[in-house]
Scaffold this active site. Structure first.
Site, PDB file in Angstrom:
ATOM      1  N   CYS A  56      41.628  33.907  44.621  1.00  0.00           N
ATOM      2  CA  CYS A  56      40.630  34.345  43.921  1.00  0.00           C
ATOM      3  C   CYS A  56      40.782  36.290  43.803  1.00  0.00           C
ATOM      4  O   CYS A  56      40.811  36.971  42.809  1.00  0.00           O
ATOM      5  CB  CYS A  56      39.314  34.069  44.018  1.00  0.00           C
ATOM      6  SG  CYS A  56      39.069  32.306  43.761  1.00  0.00           S
ATOM      7  N   HIS A 107      33.907  38.267  41.466  1.00  0.00           N
ATOM      8  CA  HIS A 107      34.068  38.079  43.012  1.00  0.00           C
ATOM      9  C   HIS A 107      34.688  39.325  43.353  1.00  0.00           C
ATOM     10  O   HIS A 107      35.914  39.575  43.715  1.00  0.00           O
ATOM     11  CB  HIS A 107      35.212  36.843  43.012  1.00  0.00           C
ATOM     12  CG  HIS A 107      35.444  36.430  44.506  1.00  0.00           C
ATOM     13  ND1 HIS A 107      36.083  34.977  44.531  1.00  0.00           N
ATOM     14  CD2 HIS A 107      34.990  36.967  45.502  1.00  0.00           C
ATOM     15  CE1 HIS A 107      35.921  34.930  45.860  1.00  0.00           C
ATOM     16  NE2 HIS A 107      35.277  35.917  46.437  1.00  0.00           N
TER      17      HIS A 107
END
Length: 486
Positions: A56, A107
Site C-alpha cells: 500500500c 495511508h
C-alpha cells in the site's frame, strides 16, 4: 501534450488490492464488472500495467509523486515515515488553479497530511499501527478517520468495521452486518457526490476517490455474496515450480490449506469487486447528471493486486502477476478528445508513477522534473511509443520470518525475470505463452534473453546501499531494507 485550452476536470478512482485480470473486459471468466467494463470500453485499457513495489504505502507514494521507488525510497512496507516530497500531484494541481479533494484511503504519515489536497475525508481501513495505545492521540485512527466517526454516530461508540470478526488481512469472508448504505464502499461514493454538489464551480476539480476494498475484510453486502456463492469458480493458477503443499498451510502470505475456505474467499473477493463496480456506476451517473462527464478525464486503477491462492500464495508483495499486475483504464470525455478516438487497448508497460504525469499533461501543466513517470496520453490516442522497454519492480521484507521472500523483477511486454535477493533463485516466464506463470522456463529459455533481463536488473540496482550488485553480477544474501537512505 496539452489537449485543450479549457482545463478538464480530473477524476482518479483508486481501489486497493485488485488484480489486473479481475475485469470482465480483461477476459476473467467469473468476476462481473459491468460499469468498469463500460469505462474501459469508452476509453483505453492498459493490459500491462504494474505496481513496481506492490504494497500500500510504496505504491501510493509512486502514485502521488510520479517517482520510481528508487527516488521515493520506499522499497518495502514501513509505517510511520513522514511524507516529505516536493511536487506531489495534488499540490501541483492546486497551485495551478484546481480545486482538489481526497475521499477514502490515503495511508500517509502523519495521517492527516494533506499532500497538497485542499480537503481530506479519510477512511484508511484498519491500520493497526495507528490503533496502538502508544500512538499520539492526534495520530490515533479513532481521531482522524472520518468513516469511523460516521459509523460510531449511527451504531454507538463501540461500532467498528471489524465487528464482522474478520481482520484486515484475512481470507475469511462473510456479508456486511450493517445497512448497505453504511458500507465503506457506499460511503466513499456518497461523500464524492457531496463534493460534486458543493465544489467551487468556478474552478476545474481534481477528485481522488480511493476505496479500501477489495482489500480484506471481504464483507460485501449479502446480495453480492449471493452472486458467487453457488458458482463454480476458476481454480487458482498452480505453477509447475510452486510448492504444491506449502509448509505453512494457514499463513497470511503463503495461503490457506482448506479448499472450502479458499472457495469462500474467492467468492468474497469477487463480491467485493462487483459491489465496488456498482458504486462506481453510481458515481458515473452523478457525473452525467452534473453535466461534467464529457469534460472529465477518468483514471481507474489499483495500488497492487492479490495473489488469491495462485501458486499457493495469498495477499500481495510477491513478484507474480496476481500481485504486481494492476487494472488501469483511462477515459477522456468527448470535450477533451475533440473528435479524436482513443485506442481500445495498449500493450505498453505502464506503472503507477505514470498517472501523475498523465493527469498534469491533460491539464496542460508542466510535468515537474522530480517525476520519473511519463504521460500516457499519447498512447491512448495511438500516437506515442510505449513508456518504457522494461520495468524494474521489487519488494523488500524486513521481517525475519519473511526476509527470504525479498524479491526483484524485470518485466517487459512479453516476459519476466525474477530474482530472490536472499537465496539468489532466478525464474523466467514467457508471459505471452504463459500469462498465468504456470511454467518456470529459466532452464529452457534462450540464455541470451535471460542474460539481457538480468543485465537490466544489474543496471537498476547499481549503486544501491544494499550491495545487491558490483556492477557485473547480482550478489545474493545482502541485508534487505524497506526504506532506502540514499
Amino acid at each position: 501534450m496539452a489537449i485543450q485550452k479549457k482545463r478538464p476536470n480530473l477524476l482518479l478512482i483508486m481501489c486497493d488490492q485488485m488484480r489486473g485480470d479481475c475485469l470482465g473486459i480483461d477476459g476473467h471468466p467469473d468476476v462481473k464488472t459491468p460499469y468498469l467494463d463500460t469505462l474501459a470500453t469508452q476509453g483505453t485499457l492498459f493490459e500491462r500495467a504494474y505496481s513496481a513495489c506492490p504494497s500500500c504505502i510504496p505504491a501510493r507514494a509512486a502514485l502521488l509523486t510520479g517517482m520510481s521507488q528508487r527516488r521515493h525510497k520506499r522499497v518495502g512496507y514501513m509505517d510511520g515515515v513522514a511524507w516529505d516530497y516536493p511536487d506531489m500531484l495534488p499540490a501541483v494541481l492546486g497551485r495551478n488553479g484546481y480545486h482538489t479533494e481526497a475521499i477514502g484511503k490515503m495511508h500517509v504519515h502523519p495521517p492527516l497530511a494533506r499532500c497538497g489536497f485542499h480537503n481530506l475525508t479519510l477512511h484508511d481501513g484498519y491500520l493497526g499501527y495507528y490503533r496502538r495505545p502508544e500512538r499520539p492521540w492526534i495520530e490515533h485512527q479513532s481521531v482522524h478517520d472520518a468513516y469511523l466517526a460516521f459509523l460510531k454516530d449511527r451504531h454507538g461508540v463501540d461500532a467498528d468495521p471489524g465487528d464482522t470478526g474478520i481482520e484486515c488481512n484475512s481470507w475469511v469472508a462473510r456479508p456486511w452486518i450493517y445497512d448497505e448504505m453504511e458500507h465503506p464502499t457506499n460511503w466513499a461514493v456518497t461523500k464524492s457526490l457531496e463534493f460534486l454538489r458543493r465544489r467551487d464551480r468556478s474552478l476545474p476539480f481534481f477528485l481522488k476517490v480511493s476505496f479500501v476494498r477489495p482489500h480484506p475484510p471481504w464483507d460485501a453486502p449479502q446480495a453480492y455474496f449471493d452472486m458467487y456463492a453457488d458458482k463454480t469458480l476458476r481454480p487458482p493458477a498452480m505453477g509447475d515450480w510452486a510448492e504444491q503443499t506449502p509448509s505453512r498451510q494457514y499463513d497470511s502470505y503463503l495461503g490457506c490449506g482448506d479448499a472450502e475456505l479458499r472457495r469462500q474467499a474467492m467468492a468474497g473477493y469477487y463480491a467485493s469487486i462487483t459491489h465496488m463496480d456498482h458504486q462506481i456506476g453510481r458515481l458515473m451517473l452523478a457525473l452525467g447528471e452534473e453535466g461534467v462527464l464529457e469534460n472529465t478525464l477518468i483514471v481507474f486503477t489499483s495500488d497492487h493486486g492479490e495473489m488469491l491462492f495462485d501458486h499457493g500464495l495469498f495477499r500481495k508483495l510477491s513478484p507474480y502477476q496476481g500481485s504486481v499486475r494492476i487494472p488501469l483504464a483511462i477515459r477522456a470525455g468527448w470535450n477533451i478528445r475533440k473528435g479524436a478516438q482513443q485506442i481500445p487497448t495498449s500493450g505498453g508497460v505502464a506503472e503507477l508513477r505514470d498517472i501523475a504525469p498523465t493527469l498534469l499533461d491533460c491539464a496542460g501543466i508542466e510535468i515537474p522534473e522530480t517525476m520519473d513517470g511519463v504521460s500516457l496520453l499519447p498512447q491512448i490516442y495511438g500516437k506515442g511509443e510505449p513508456a518504457r522497454e522494461y520495468l524494474h519492480g521489487e519488494h523488500a521484507f524486513g521481517e525475519v520470518a519473511y526476509g527470504d521472500l525479498s524479491n526483484h523483477y524485470i518485466v517487459t511486454e512479453r516476459d519476466k525475470y525474477i530474482w530472490y535477493s536472499q537465496s539468489g533463485r532466478e525464474q523466467y516466464f514467457d508471459l505471452r505463452r504463459d500469462p498465468r506463470e504456470e511454467h518456470d522456463a529459466i532452464a529452457d529459455a534462450d540464455p541470451g534473453r535471460v542474460d539481457a533481463l538480468r543485465a537490466f536488473l544489474i543496471k537498476e540496482l547499481g549503486g544501491r546501499e544494499e550491495g545487491y550488485t558490483d556492477g557485473t553480477r547480482l550478489i545474493a544474501g545482502q541485508m534487505p531494507v524497506s526504506l532506502l537512505s540514499e
